[in-house]
Design a protein around this motif. Structure first.
Motif, short mmCIF file in Angstrom:
data_model
loop_
_atom_site.label_atom_id
_atom_site.label_comp_id
_atom_site.label_asym_id
_atom_site.label_seq_id
_atom_site.Cartn_x
_atom_site.Cartn_y
_atom_site.Cartn_z
N GLU A 610 7.20 -6.47 -0.86
CA GLU A 610 5.91 -6.16 -0.25
C GLU A 610 6.14 -5.22 0.94
N ASN A 611 5.38 -4.14 0.97
CA ASN A 611 5.41 -3.22 2.11
C ASN A 611 6.64 -2.34 2.16
N VAL A 613 8.78 0.77 1.51
CA VAL A 613 8.45 2.14 1.14
C VAL A 613 9.34 2.54 -0.02
N TYR A 624 10.09 15.74 -3.08
CA TYR A 624 9.38 15.29 -1.89
C TYR A 624 10.29 14.63 -0.89
N GLU A 798 14.71 14.33 5.54
CA GLU A 798 15.31 13.76 6.75
C GLU A 798 16.79 14.06 6.81
N LEU B 311 -3.04 -0.10 6.81
CA LEU B 311 -2.60 -0.60 5.51
C LEU B 311 -3.43 -1.78 5.02
N LYS B 313 -2.42 -4.74 4.46
CA LYS B 313 -1.65 -5.64 3.60
C LYS B 313 -0.53 -6.24 4.42
N PRO B 314 -0.10 -7.43 4.22
CA PRO B 314 -0.67 -8.43 3.34
C PRO B 314 -2.05 -8.91 3.78
N LYS B 423 5.27 0.42 13.72
CA LYS B 423 5.03 0.12 12.31
C LYS B 423 4.89 -1.37 12.10
N LEU B 424 4.10 -1.70 11.08
CA LEU B 424 3.95 -3.09 10.68
C LEU B 424 5.00 -3.35 9.61
N SER B 425 5.89 -4.33 9.85
CA SER B 425 6.99 -4.51 8.89
C SER B 425 6.56 -5.30 7.68
N GLY B 426 5.51 -6.08 7.81
CA GLY B 426 5.04 -6.86 6.68
C GLY B 426 5.59 -8.26 6.65
N SER B 445 11.80 7.28 10.12
CA SER B 445 10.51 7.18 9.46
C SER B 445 10.63 7.82 8.10
N HIS B 448 5.59 9.20 5.09
CA HIS B 448 4.40 8.59 5.66
C HIS B 448 4.09 7.34 4.89
N HIS B 449 3.77 6.34 5.58
CA HIS B 449 3.32 5.14 4.91
C HIS B 449 2.19 4.58 5.73
N SER B 451 1.60 1.74 6.60
CA SER B 451 1.91 0.71 7.58
C SER B 451 2.25 1.30 8.94
#
Lengths: 799, 693
Positions: A610-611, A613, A624, A798, B311, B313-314, B423-426, B445, B448-449, B451
């Motif tokens: 979850e979350n 990337v 990209y 990066e 985001l 989420k969650p 950032k939100l790590s989740g 980084s 882009h995300h 979060s």
């Protein structure tokens, strides 16, 4: 040049072609050609070869069916009435615009030079950086496991890692380097052998691509373009320089495509030696590709589709008898299905034969499997074969890495179901995993010598008592701690006295009632008598209070899943005779099947968190985002896996261009446009050869959109190979087409300069971006002082 | 002048009594005792809540599909005068008097009934005999699972209706194509194809499969059109454009219009607000709009703000600091008069209540050791200097000098010293962190995300620098005035994206099944059970029809391959036009079955037997196709033909018998005894509820 061709050991179709001396500028088909022209009263000698040297001889092999009749400068014309044959009205054919670029060069000299360049670019600075980079930590480690013969588990089939191990072994690496994490220094360990092996296979991709494109398009410059794209792509270089599976996979993949293309070219002489050679080589390469990674299935699909098309064409050929057709079919079944299967199985046989020591992969496999491994506690032990009342057992869940049924002196915390003793699944071997089988209605000690032995049978109602704490396995209608829809499982009762909720019916999958229950072999289901639910492990990890062990629940949904099945592993009963577990050892087909099930489950278990990337498939063709292979900070030696953006964007544009061109051509043909012979050949190359490559690209790219597992940028590289070959073919065709439309001298210039411009563009962009592969030190590109600052064209890069 | 009077006015009506009879039978069969049971049956509990929300005009998000189906159901409720006041919480709950059960269930039942004549028409348009067409219609009529599904407030029958309608209108259009292109009838059927397709997709995303099939068939036909050299280039182009318009543009426009109506009708905020972005929420009446109404647009130095993570989420979350459970308002360092913050400006964030600066330094975050810890700088921690400067980067900016706007702007906070991104790590923190979500400074980084993106939700200009006064200010309501209306397209895009990406928790269900169970109907679903009488409704098919359909598919595929291979060798077993008929009918029916069935093998969501019904409908249509082919081409002499007909009669009667046998489980009455129920359990895997006495 033909003599040189013959001296090469490759049994190609070309070399078998009956003597066509090509000492002078005349084509092998020249006689034919001239007589044809003579018929038309046209005596102009052919000034130069239309295509590369091979192509003409190949045409001749095909029976001279395709007469290189008078090429013209002029576009396609619609519905032009056909001239009656032999009408001597054509102007003398001017030389083809692109001919001079190709004819004098030959085929093998460029092949040698691109091979040289390819090896040079892959082996340059191979030993840098002298530490573990990225996934080397996995594959290098697995290579070491082969050298040390310890068993491990991986989601990929074994061939790639076996080859890495072999390369390491041959180059004098002794398998002692731990490969713990990226960045670890190799020190005195010899890692160059393994890297060199991968780089060698990676370098072979370029000549393969060259030969494929040459075979498909008959155009030297198309082949050169495709080859130079691959030589000067930073991504391909980086990916080939480290101990990874990808160069090995791509080697077999391209090998399969090359041999497929070659055997297609031999189609006019079926069942000849080269035909058999290339056909069986295709099969061998397919086995290799799928033996390295399951992604190899895509190339199997490509070859399969090609074969089906092939057979369909043969079926439509009414001159072939059904017997001949049967032979064709059998030959393909044998070479493309049976042969790869045998080789694939052989890889596993070697894999299991080599890895015979217990290692980190044991826990993933069933108890029976583990008994094969030297050093495992199940190896060569002897236990009683059938369960009896009073036996002390451990039960292992059948799901992958399922763990043993476990309990301990700790209660479920307040608010989590009933406050009774925890029951969990635990992955390690421990005294708390021991349970005693008792009859549900009596508490007699069955180990008492006066009692007779009574076996547990399928369908019996039993009670399981935890040996250390003397609590019974118990369930009730409280919700389970993590999976709320299931029931909680606890340890209940004092010294074996509990209540009716401690009763379980023991059943064996696929067995009739009344049969005994076997150790290891029987798949056991425990049904709770009162609620009808089934004991299972949900696979979810409990929080701190549960010592991060795995949750055990009782599921009310009656489903046949391995989550709800168990087998007995340890079995202690002094009253029963011990038998050696050797007789229970699984047979080879069983191990093969099991290891595949485990691999498939492991693959589908690689879900993104979850979350997290993750890389998306649509990122890939546009380059990209890359992957950081080595180095994070400014002072580090940094390598960044990123395709040469010029090359990749050219490839991307070309795919659109190809679709456009193919659509236009196919619609024009469908609308009945009359094409000149020259354009007919071009459209043939574009639609047939380009179509094959395009299909390859689609097959290696689209399936990733449907995959649920974690994806990485490097998954695109097989598709990128196809894309690069397509670029070669498409641009060559386009330029030829343009050249054909323009006046002749103009056309020639357009073609030559077009090709040169493309090549120079590729080389120059490589000059710009080469530090990505060969290492960067100094400030990051996001820092304006960095030499790479101007090259950070996308913010997502990066390096 | 009055010449027209010389002729009598004659109206000739041609009525296909078959069609009328089938329609009437379908209506009787589907609508009989429709409001029984007066209780919530199975998924009515799910769709019902949306009907209620429609009635109350409250916004919701449903991840199961687009809104057109829900709207149709709600339309039934609207006609019946439903006020939306019913608590949809339990299957089997009795409906209160205000729920118009009959009109809620009417629409699915009507569409289900109309499928019967549609099936008849489709086979007629495929150039099969009326006898075969009648047979197909009867098979649909006596299919218990289709009856069950259409008699309840569910969407499958509506979906099947639109799918069949699309197929029928395409066939009509195609048949007109040969004789009279570009006439009114031609346009009508062409456009109706597009409309029916978009309705099917609008009801459930499953409709996409049939839409794709139709597009492929239309593509194939257009390809032949291109090859037709009697047509001029211009007329080919016109043909292609007309198809493009009707089969692509119209469906897309229709699909958008469903969402337009949906968003127009639902204007009140409701339970699913939190899923949407702040900007979307602000466009709804009530909810966030009430709070943000009238707050200033441009964030300035000194503004007091709450920061929400984009985001969601969650769970949706806001930047928060402990010490005080009040959601923090960040205050930018004050300047007077308010100077707007622009892209690239450097700011400090002060926690409103504790007056500590948001800070990060090179210390590992508690749960994500590769990232930096975020803290509020505390004075007594002198081991590290304060590093509390953040650069504001507006991600969705139009120019580099954009002003940071409340709600609308999505910003990133880049730490000036370490270039880490907030950032939100989740991950959620352990007990000591009250299980709130962890915030980290991401050093590297990766692109882009969402979060990493934050937007301002509540906002007001702060004026005072004094702590006491500031606290008072924080508790007082905001002022000033702006209104934010999102464009329809922006709202549509967001809602559509949310529908597609919203993932419900993987729910295991007692009656869920795998696609392999469906072909042989190894599973059923108990829809409803009367707690006292024991009457029950099951989704259970006519097993004989299912088996016949499977056999027909198998026969079709084998015969097709056989013919195909033989034709390749230039041996023609059947005449050319019979072959073409065989291919087109089979392509439609087998193709329809395959596209509606096979994709489920790749889906990871919870699947039920009713997902198979569209595929089943296509498979049933194949039975008469195969039967007629067998009579026409394989039974050459009269005797086998007669025997075949006799077999047909026997087979149809047994299908009717099976239908009658299972109808108590289909209609829910009459109530069966335990013994009768037990005798209905033809397969061991069927779960029929038998009470223990």
């Amino acid at each position: 040049t033909l003599r040189r061709v013959r001296s090469v050991a490759f049994p190609t179709c070309l070399s078998l072609h009956p003597a066509t001396s090509r000492g002078d500028a005349l084509a092998p088909g020249a006689e034919n050609y001239n007589s044809h022209d003579a018929l038309r009263g046209n005596q102009t000698p052919l000034p130069a070869m239309p295509y590369g040297a091979d192509s003409l001889s190949l045409d001749a092999v095909r029976g001279g069916a395709r007469l290189p009749s008078g090429p013209r400068c002029g576009g396609l014309r619609q519905r032009r009435p056909r001239r009656p044959a032999g009408e001597p009205s054509r102007p003398s054919p001017p030389p083809r615009a692109w001919a001079p670029l190709e004819a004098p060069v030959g085929v093998w000299a460029p092949l040698a030079s691109i091979t040289l360049l390819s090896f040079a670019s892959r082996f340059y600075r191979l030993c840098e950086p002298p530490h573990v980079c990225w996934d080397e930590t996995h594959f290098g480690k697995m290579g070491s496991y082969y050298i040390n013969r310890t068993f491990f588990f991986d989601v990929h089939p074994p061939l790639g890692k076996m080859l890495i191990g072999l390369a390491g072994y041959l180059s004098g690496y002794n398998g002692t380097f731990p490969f713990q994490k990226p960045g670890d220094r190799y020190g005195h360990h010899n890692y160059i052998g393994m890297r060199g092996f991968c780089a060698f296979l990676g370098s072979c991709l370029v000549p393969f691509a060259y030969l494929i494109v040459l075979e498909l398009s008959k155009s030297l410059s198309a082949a050169l373009l495709a080859a130079s794209i691959l030589i000067f792509d930073t991504g391909c270089i980086t990916l080939s320089q480290y101990i990874l599976l990808d160069p090995i996979l791509m080697f077999f993949l391209m090998g399969a495509v090359l041999s497929m293309v070659k055997y297609n070219s031999c189609a006019v002489r079926p069942f000849s030696a080269p035909w058999w050679f290339w056909l069986s080589l295709t099969g061998v390469n397919l086995a290799g590709a799928i033996g390295v990674k399951f992604v190899g299935l895509f190339v199997v699909l490509l070859v399969g589709l090609n074969t089906v098309y092939d057979l369909w064409e043969l079926l439509g050929d009414l001159s072939l008898s059904l017997v001949t057709l049967g032979k064709h079919l059998l030959a393909r079944v044998f070479c493309l299905i049976l042969l790869p299967l045998v080789l694939y199985t052989a890889q596993f046989a070697v894999h299991f034969a080599v890895l015979n020591k217990s290692g980190p992969g044991d826990g993933f496999f069933s108890s029976a499997f583990q008994s094969r491994l030297i050093g495992n506690n199940l190896h060569n032990v002897s236990v009683p074969e059938h369960l009896a009342y009073g036996s002390v057992i451990t039960m292992k869940n059948l799901r992958m890495a399922g763990g043993y049924l476990h309990s301990h002196w700790h209660l479920y915390p307040e608010g989590v179901g009933a406050r009774q003793q925890q029951v969990t699944a635990y992955l390690h071997k421990d005294l708390n995993n021991l349970w005693v089988i008792k009859k549900h209605d009596s508490n007699t000690d069955h180990l008492d010598p006066s009692c007779s032995v009574e076996f547990v049978r399928h369908g019996d109602v039993i009670r399981l008592e935890h040996k250390e704490t003397s609590r019974n396995l118990h369930s009730h209608q409280h919700e389970a701690p993590m999976t709320r829809k299931h029931f909680q499982v606890t340890g209940y009762g004092i010294n074996g006295t509990g209540d009716a909720n401690d009763f379980w019916r023991i059943e064996v999958v696929g067995r009739k009632s009344g049969k005994r229950i076997k150790v290891l072999r029987s798949q056991i289901r425990l049904t709770h008598l009162a609620t009808g639910c089934i004991l299972g492990s949900s696979g979810k990890t409990l929080p701190k209070w549960g010592w991060e062990q795995v949750e055990v629940t009782c599921t009310p949904y009656v489903k046949e899943t391995p989550n709800a099945l168990w087998n007995v592993e340890d079995h202690i009963n002094p009253k029963l005779p011990n038998i050696s577990l050797d007789v229970l050892k699984p047979s080879f087909p069983e191990i093969l099947l099991e290891s595949h099930m485990v691999m498939i489950r492991g693959n589908s278990g690689l879900k993104p968190k979850e979350n997290e990337v993750t890389s998306k498939p649509w990122h890939w063709p546009i380059n990209y985002q890359g992957l950081r292979f080595s180095g994070v900070n400014e002072t580090d030696y940094r390598v960044y896996l990123l395709g040469n953006p010029v090359v990749w964007w050219l490839n991307l544009v070309t795919i659109g261009l190809y679709l456009l061109m193919a659509t236009c051509t196919i619609v024009a043909i469908k609308r009945g446009a009359q094409l000149t012979v020259e354009f007919k050949e071009l459209s043939e190359v574009l639609l047939h050869s380009g179509g094959k490559i395009m299909l390859g690209w689609l097959l290696h790219y689209l399936p990733f959109f449907m995959m649920g597992r974690v994806l990485y940028f490097h998954h695109y590289f097989p598709a990128m190979l196809f894309s690069s070959m397509l670029t070669g073919i498409t641009w060559d065709t386009l330029l030829k087409f343009c050249a054909g439309c323009l006046s002749c001298s103009m056309g020639k210039r357009v073609y030559t300069y077009g090709m040169l411009a493309l090549m120079l563009l590729i080389v120059y962009s490589f000059y710009l971006f080469h530090p990505l592969s060969y290492g960067m030190v100094g400030p990051m590109a996001s820092d304006p002082n960095s030499p790479m600052a101007g090259l950070r064209w996308l913010e997502s890069w990066e390096f | 002048m009055l010449g027209f009077l010389k002729q009598p006015v004659v109206v000739t009506a041609e009525i296909n009594m078959n069609l009328v009879a089938l329609t009437v039978m379908g209506l009787v069969n589907r609508l009989w005792a429709l409001s029984y049971p007066r209780a919530v049956v199975f998924d009515e509990v799910y769709y019902g809540q949306f009907v209620s929300l429609y009635m109350k005009r409250i916004f919701f998000v449903d991840d199961s599909g687009p809104p057109f189906g829900h709207m149709l159901l709600a339309f039934g409720g609207y006609l019946g005068g439903f006020d939306g006041n019913f608590l949809w919480n339990r299957i089997g709950a009795e409906y209160s008097m205000n729920v118009p059960v009959w009109s809620l269930r009417l629409l699915p039942a009507l569409t289900g009934a109309l499928c019967v004549p549609l099936a008849y028409q489709i086979l007629v348009e495929l150039h099969f005999s009326h006898c075969a067409a009648f047979g197909a219609a009867l098979l649909i009529l006596f299919e218990n699972s289709l009856i069950t599904q259409s008699r309840l407030m569910l969407l499958e029958s509506v979906l099947i209706f639109f799918i069949l309608l699309a197929i029928l209108s395409y066939l009509k259009f195609y048949n007109l194509q040969k004789c009279s292109p570009f006439t009114a009838g031609w346009w009508f059927w062409l456009l109706l194809t597009g409309v029916a397709c978009s309705c099917a997709v609008g009801v459930k995303y499953m409709g996409l499969f049939t839409y794709m099939l139709l597009l492929a068939i239309a593509g194939g036909h257009s390809w032949h059109l291109i090859g037709d050299q009697t047509l001029s280039n211009v007329s080919v182009l016109c043909h292609l454009l007309a198809r493009g318009l009707a089969l692509v543009v119209v469906p897309v426009a229709m699909y958008l219009s469903f969402f337009y109506v949906h968003l127009t009708v639902l204007y009140r905020s409701g339970p699913h607000d939190q899923i949407m972005t702040s900007a979307f929420q602000a466009s709804l009446e009530g909810g966030l709009a009430r709070i943000t109404q009238g707050q200033p647009l441009e964030v300035a130095y000194g503004s007091q703000i709450t920061l929400r993570n984009v985001l969601g989420k969650p769970v949706p979350c806001w930047l928060h600091s402990h010490k005080n459970t009040y959601p923090i308002r960040q205050q930018l360092v004050v300047s007077n008069p308010p100077r707007p913050v622009r892209h690239g400006h450097i700011v400090q964030l002060v926690h409103g209540i504790t007056t500590r600066y948001l800070n990060t330094h090179d210390v590992a975050a508690p749960l994500s050791p590769h990232s930096q810890e975020i803290s509020c700088y505390i004075d007594y921690n002198i081991s590290m200097p304060a590093q509390n400067l953040w650069r504001v980067e507006i991600v969705n900016r139009e120019s580099d000098t954009d002003v940071w706007k409340t709600i609308l702007s999505e910003v990133r906070f880049v730490h000036v010293n370490t270039s880490a991104v907030l950032k939100l790590s989740g991950a959620s923190l352990p007990e000591w962190g009250y299980r709130q979500l962890e915030i980290i400074g991401e050093k590297l980084s990766k692109g882009h995300h969402q979060s990493m993106l934050w937007n301002v939700e509540e906002h007001r200009y702060g004026k005072s620098q004094e702590q006491k006064e500031r606290e008072v200010e924080l508790h007082s309501p905001t002022q000033a005035d702006i209104s934010k209306n999102l464009s329809f397209m922006a709202r549509f895009t967001e809602l559509q994206w949310k529908i597609l990406t919203l993932k419900n928790e993987d729910t295991e269900h007692k009656y869920s099944s795998s696609p392999l169970d469906w072909i042989t109907m190894d599973t059923n679903i108990a829809y409803w059970f009367h707690p006292i009488s024991g009457a029950q409704i099951h989704l259970i098919g006519n097993i004989l029809t299912w088996a016949s359909a499977n056999v027909a598919t198998l026969v079709y595929v084998c015969l097709f391959l056989w013919y195909l291979l033989r034709r390749r060798r230039k041996i023609c077993d059947i005449p050319e036009d019979a072959w073409r008929l065989w291919v087109s009918a089979g392509g439609l029916c087998v193709g329809g079955w395959a596209v509606n069935y096979l994709p489920f093998f790749m889906m990871e969501k919870t699947l039920f037997l009713y997902h198979y019904l569209p595929a089943l409908t296509f498979q049933i249509l194949l039975i008469p196709v195969v039967l007629q082919h067998l009579t026409d081409h394989l039974c050459r002499s009269q005797l086998p033909k007669n025997m075949f007909s006799a077999l047909m009669v026997a087979w149809f009667s047994s299908i009717y018998l099976v239908y009658r046998t299972f109808s108590p489980l289909t209609y829910g009455e009459p109530t069966l005894s335990a013994a009768e129920l037990r005798s209905l359990r033809w397969k061991d895997s069927w779960d029929i509820l038998i009470r223990k006495h």
